[in-house]
Design a protein around this motif. Structure first.
Motif, PDB file in Angstrom:
ATOM      1  N   PHE A 165      86.427  45.497 -11.232  1.00 19.90           N
ATOM      2  CA  PHE A 165      87.526  45.301 -10.280  1.00 19.90           C
ATOM      3  C   PHE A 165      88.823  45.015 -11.018  1.00 19.90           C
ATOM      4  O   PHE A 165      89.859  45.635 -10.750  1.00 19.90           O
ATOM      5  CB  PHE A 165      87.196  44.153  -9.323  1.00 19.90           C
ATOM      6  CG  PHE A 165      88.331  43.818  -8.388  1.00 19.90           C
ATOM      7  CD1 PHE A 165      88.405  44.396  -7.132  1.00 19.90           C
ATOM      8  CD2 PHE A 165      89.352  42.942  -8.769  1.00 19.90           C
ATOM      9  CE1 PHE A 165      89.461  44.110  -6.274  1.00 19.90           C
ATOM     10  CE2 PHE A 165      90.413  42.654  -7.929  1.00 19.90           C
ATOM     11  CZ  PHE A 165      90.465  43.242  -6.676  1.00 19.90           C
ATOM     12  N   GLN A 166      88.793  44.046 -11.924  1.00 22.42           N
ATOM     13  CA  GLN A 166      90.017  43.621 -12.603  1.00 22.42           C
ATOM     14  C   GLN A 166      90.670  44.749 -13.383  1.00 22.42           C
ATOM     15  O   GLN A 166      91.888  44.956 -13.300  1.00 22.42           O
ATOM     16  CB  GLN A 166      89.708  42.458 -13.548  1.00 22.42           C
ATOM     17  CG  GLN A 166      89.287  41.177 -12.850  1.00 22.42           C
ATOM     18  CD  GLN A 166      88.979  40.066 -13.836  1.00 22.42           C
ATOM     19  OE1 GLN A 166      89.798  39.725 -14.690  1.00 22.42           O
ATOM     20  NE2 GLN A 166      87.793  39.486 -13.734  1.00 22.42           N
ATOM     21  N   THR A 167      89.884  45.476 -14.145  1.00 28.61           N
ATOM     22  CA  THR A 167      90.457  46.529 -14.989  1.00 28.61           C
ATOM     23  C   THR A 167      91.003  47.682 -14.152  1.00 28.61           C
ATOM     24  O   THR A 167      92.069  48.221 -14.452  1.00 28.61           O
ATOM     25  CB  THR A 167      89.425  47.058 -15.996  1.00 28.61           C
ATOM     26  OG1 THR A 167      88.226  47.468 -15.307  1.00 28.61           O
ATOM     27  CG2 THR A 167      89.061  45.984 -17.016  1.00 28.61           C
ATOM     28  N   ALA A 168      90.290  48.047 -13.101  1.00 25.02           N
ATOM     29  CA  ALA A 168      90.775  49.133 -12.242  1.00 25.02           C
ATOM     30  C   ALA A 168      92.053  48.723 -11.525  1.00 25.02           C
ATOM     31  O   ALA A 168      92.981  49.528 -11.365  1.00 25.02           O
ATOM     32  CB  ALA A 168      89.703  49.534 -11.237  1.00 25.02           C
TER      33      ALA A 168
ATOM     34  N   ASP B  53      89.872  36.801  -9.053  1.00 25.04           N
ATOM     35  CA  ASP B  53      89.472  36.455  -7.685  1.00 25.04           C
ATOM     36  C   ASP B  53      89.910  37.506  -6.680  1.00 25.04           C
ATOM     37  O   ASP B  53      89.741  37.318  -5.459  1.00 25.04           O
ATOM     38  CB  ASP B  53      90.064  35.099  -7.283  1.00 25.04           C
ATOM     39  CG  ASP B  53      89.426  33.940  -8.028  1.00 25.04           C
ATOM     40  OD1 ASP B  53      88.239  34.041  -8.376  1.00 25.04           O
ATOM     41  OD2 ASP B  53      90.121  32.943  -8.289  1.00 25.04           O
ATOM     42  N   GLY B  54      90.471  38.598  -7.164  1.00 22.90           N
ATOM     43  CA  GLY B  54      90.942  39.646  -6.269  1.00 22.90           C
ATOM     44  C   GLY B  54      89.815  40.224  -5.440  1.00 22.90           C
ATOM     45  O   GLY B  54      88.665  40.293  -5.882  1.00 22.90           O
ATOM     46  N   CYS B  55      90.123  40.658  -4.223  1.00 20.81           N
ATOM     47  CA  CYS B  55      89.108  41.194  -3.327  1.00 20.81           C
ATOM     48  C   CYS B  55      89.781  41.848  -2.125  1.00 20.81           C
ATOM     49  O   CYS B  55      90.999  41.939  -2.061  1.00 20.81           O
ATOM     50  CB  CYS B  55      88.164  40.081  -2.856  1.00 20.81           C
ATOM     51  SG  CYS B  55      88.992  38.716  -2.009  1.00 20.81           S
ATOM     52  N   TRP B  56      88.966  42.326  -1.204  1.00 19.80           N
ATOM     53  CA  TRP B  56      89.444  42.906   0.050  1.00 19.80           C
ATOM     54  C   TRP B  56      89.618  41.774   1.051  1.00 19.80           C
ATOM     55  O   TRP B  56      88.652  41.124   1.441  1.00 19.80           O
ATOM     56  CB  TRP B  56      88.418  43.916   0.543  1.00 19.80           C
ATOM     57  CG  TRP B  56      88.742  44.609   1.833  1.00 19.80           C
ATOM     58  CD1 TRP B  56      88.202  44.353   3.054  1.00 19.80           C
ATOM     59  CD2 TRP B  56      89.660  45.694   2.017  1.00 19.80           C
ATOM     60  NE1 TRP B  56      88.726  45.216   4.000  1.00 19.80           N
ATOM     61  CE2 TRP B  56      89.622  46.043   3.391  1.00 19.80           C
ATOM     62  CE3 TRP B  56      90.503  46.392   1.158  1.00 19.80           C
ATOM     63  CZ2 TRP B  56      90.399  47.073   3.915  1.00 19.80           C
ATOM     64  CZ3 TRP B  56      91.278  47.413   1.697  1.00 19.80           C
ATOM     65  CH2 TRP B  56      91.220  47.746   3.050  1.00 19.80           C
ATOM     66  N   SER B  57      90.825  41.468   1.428  1.00 15.78           N
ATOM     67  CA  SER B  57      91.071  40.299   2.271  1.00 15.78           C
ATOM     68  C   SER B  57      92.361  40.504   3.058  1.00 15.78           C
ATOM     69  O   SER B  57      93.050  41.513   2.886  1.00 15.78           O
ATOM     70  CB  SER B  57      91.154  39.037   1.406  1.00 15.78           C
ATOM     71  OG  SER B  57      92.329  39.013   0.616  1.00 15.78           O
ATOM     72  N   PRO B  58      92.736  39.565   3.916  1.00 15.08           N
ATOM     73  CA  PRO B  58      94.006  39.696   4.637  1.00 15.08           C
ATOM     74  C   PRO B  58      95.174  39.747   3.652  1.00 15.08           C
ATOM     75  O   PRO B  58      95.238  38.942   2.724  1.00 15.08           O
ATOM     76  CB  PRO B  58      94.062  38.409   5.479  1.00 15.08           C
ATOM     77  CG  PRO B  58      92.653  37.961   5.598  1.00 15.08           C
ATOM     78  CD  PRO B  58      91.999  38.358   4.321  1.00 15.08           C
ATOM     79  N   ARG B  59      96.076  40.683   3.853  1.00 12.55           N
ATOM     80  CA  ARG B  59      97.218  40.784   2.947  1.00 12.55           C
ATOM     81  C   ARG B  59      98.017  39.488   2.919  1.00 12.55           C
ATOM     82  O   ARG B  59      98.486  39.052   1.858  1.00 12.55           O
ATOM     83  CB  ARG B  59      98.120  41.942   3.372  1.00 12.55           C
ATOM     84  CG  ARG B  59      99.353  42.118   2.479  1.00 12.55           C
ATOM     85  CD  ARG B  59     100.129  43.367   2.856  1.00 12.55           C
ATOM     86  NE  ARG B  59     100.628  43.280   4.216  1.00 12.55           N
ATOM     87  CZ  ARG B  59     101.005  44.345   4.950  1.00 12.55           C
ATOM     88  NH1 ARG B  59     100.896  45.562   4.436  1.00 12.55           N
ATOM     89  NH2 ARG B  59     101.470  44.196   6.173  1.00 12.55           N
ATOM     90  N   ILE B  60      98.155  38.850   4.074  1.00 19.14           N
ATOM     91  CA  ILE B  60      98.940  37.626   4.159  1.00 19.14           C
ATOM     92  C   ILE B  60      98.313  36.496   3.341  1.00 19.14           C
ATOM     93  O   ILE B  60      98.947  35.475   3.072  1.00 19.14           O
ATOM     94  CB  ILE B  60      99.099  37.198   5.631  1.00 19.14           C
ATOM     95  CG1 ILE B  60     100.182  36.128   5.761  1.00 19.14           C
ATOM     96  CG2 ILE B  60      97.777  36.722   6.200  1.00 19.14           C
ATOM     97  CD1 ILE B  60     100.405  35.651   7.174  1.00 19.14           C
ATOM     98  N   GLN B  61      97.058  36.700   2.939  1.00 22.95           N
ATOM     99  CA  GLN B  61      96.397  35.683   2.128  1.00 22.95           C
ATOM    100  C   GLN B  61      97.157  35.431   0.828  1.00 22.95           C
ATOM    101  O   GLN B  61      97.275  34.289   0.372  1.00 22.95           O
ATOM    102  CB  GLN B  61      94.964  36.132   1.832  1.00 22.95           C
ATOM    103  CG  GLN B  61      94.167  35.208   0.943  1.00 22.95           C
ATOM    104  CD  GLN B  61      93.789  33.920   1.650  1.00 22.95           C
ATOM    105  OE1 GLN B  61      94.312  33.596   2.720  1.00 22.95           O
ATOM    106  NE2 GLN B  61      92.902  33.167   1.059  1.00 22.95           N
ATOM    107  N   ASP B  62      97.671  36.490   0.206  1.00 22.85           N
ATOM    108  CA  ASP B  62      98.431  36.299  -1.029  1.00 22.85           C
ATOM    109  C   ASP B  62      99.658  35.425  -0.792  1.00 22.85           C
ATOM    110  O   ASP B  62      99.979  34.538  -1.590  1.00 22.85           O
ATOM    111  CB  ASP B  62      98.856  37.654  -1.611  1.00 22.85           C
ATOM    112  CG  ASP B  62      97.780  38.271  -2.486  1.00 22.85           C
ATOM    113  OD1 ASP B  62      96.804  37.568  -2.829  1.00 22.85           O
ATOM    114  OD2 ASP B  62      97.926  39.452  -2.858  1.00 22.85           O
TER     115      ASP B  62
END
Length: 374
Positions: A108-111, A263-272
């Motif tokens: 995930f991180q490298t991509a 910790d990146g993942c598929w989540s709500p954009r507003i989470q960032d």
């Protein structure tokens, strides 16, 4: 998209794209809300940090990149992270791990980092290809990758002027716009910081010190479960950084930089936005503690929906509470590493105390005022 071969195998890209099409966007939140996902995610952070593993960094650097240099171990909660100084003056970061779950995390991180190259408005590390042209390597149970080291001042060491916070928010929004276009594998792997886990984190409240902080955490997490969680699937979801803390955002001569996509993942954009804003709540004389400026910067690039504006403060308080819960728990597991593990806890506790008086309506009003400030 970077110079290393194909970032995602064709068959995997097909599966990935299928899982992210309209109509399926909310399914990952369902998966992340299961008890099995929570247990798997918690188990990862309950393991002893990778620094206890034998250090093979120099040998791995030579074998997979043909490079040699002086190596210094850096603080890291999960994988082994080392600073590499090459003879030509370049400084790089090598991350390695012998854990099975690290393979998906590193993929995930490298991509993600490779996919961000070429976008403007922010800075991200560059992944260096192995001698075989891959984004990462796997060797006898150990995996890893090599990236450029970003030179700058971490946000937690910078003076948080309104202008700097505004620029931080706008850069974060541009990062999210870029991440929306990046295809990555393993976006749905277990991550304890995923919002789907938050309603279960109160299982860890036994590790909190008694008093006002524990009370504030209980109130914030109750509000999240009752008000935010039932509506969170109705906001925009995408691949996110999911940990834009003041340790992972850096002020550089080329703009704001974002590091550590672990910790990146598929989540709500507003989470960032919620995470970044929650870390800069410091001034008790302001409704949002100074996060107003970062929120304004973000909203100048990505306009928040009415629902996002309504949920933002609840998400900020829940994130502060999640940070407090998880890190008190991990400090109990690893007392020798407690100082590093709890590096953000005092900030979260102070910020939560500032946001605690806000109800749903007053929180929404404060966010709207920040979005439309002159």
């Amino acid at each position: 998209m970077g110079a290393c071969g194909d970032l995602v195998p064709d068959e995997e890209a097909g599966q990935l794209n299928g899982s992210m099409t309209a109509g399926c966007d909310h399914l990952p939140n369902v998966a992340a809300s299961t008890d099995a996902y929570f247990r798997d995610a918690a188990a990862i952070l309950a393991m002893r940090p990778g620094s206890s593993e034998p250090d093979m960094s120099a040998a791995l650097l030579k074998r997979h990149y043909g490079l040699t240099g002086s190596i210094a171990t850096l603080s890291s909660e999960v994988e082994r992270t080392v600073d590499v100084n090459l003879s030509d003056g370049r400084r790089l970061i090598l991350k390695t791990s012998a854990r099975a779950e690290a393979v998906d995390s590193f993929r995930f991180q490298t991509a993600a980092m490779a996919g961000l190259q070429g976008f403007t408005g922010f800075v991200a590390p560059e992944v260096l290809c192995t001698t075989s042209g891959a984004l990462m390597f796997e060797q006898e149970g150990t995996c890893g990758y090599l990236q450029t080291r970003i030179e700058g001042i971490p946000l937690h060491q910078a003076t948080p002027t309104p202008d700097l916070l505004f620029r931080t928010g706008s850069a974060l929004a541009r990062l999210d716009l870029a991440l929306e276009l990046v295809s990555v594998p393993a976006a749905h792997r277990p991550v304890l910081w995923h919002v789907g886990c938050w309603s279960r984190l109160m299982e860890l409240e036994q590790y909190l010190p008694s008093g006002s902080i524990a009370d504030s955490v209980r109130v914030a997490m109750s509000e999240y479960a009752e008000f935010v969680e039932p509506q969170i699937s109705n906001v925009a979801w995408q691949v996110t950084h999911n940990d834009p803390s003041p340790f992972n955002m850096m002020v550089t001569g080329h703009g704001m930089s974002f590091i550590d996509f672990g910790d990146g993942c598929w989540s709500p954009r507003i989470q960032d936005l919620a995470i970044a804003a929650s870390h800069v709540v410091k001034d008790p004389t302001l409704p949002l503690g100074g996060a107003e400026h970062l929120i304004a910067g973000y909203a100048s690039v990505i306009t928040l929906s009415a629902l996002e504006a309504k949920l933002l403060v609840g998400l900020m308080r829940a994130r502060q509470s999640a940070l407090i819960l998880v890190n008190y728990w991990r400090s109990h597991l690893f007392p020798a590493d407690a100082q590093y593990i709890k590096k953000n806890v005092a900030r979260a506790e102070h910020g939560l105390s500032i946001l605690a008086p806000l109800g749903v309506a007053s929180g929404e009003a404060a966010v709207l005022a920040a979005m439309f400030q002159p």
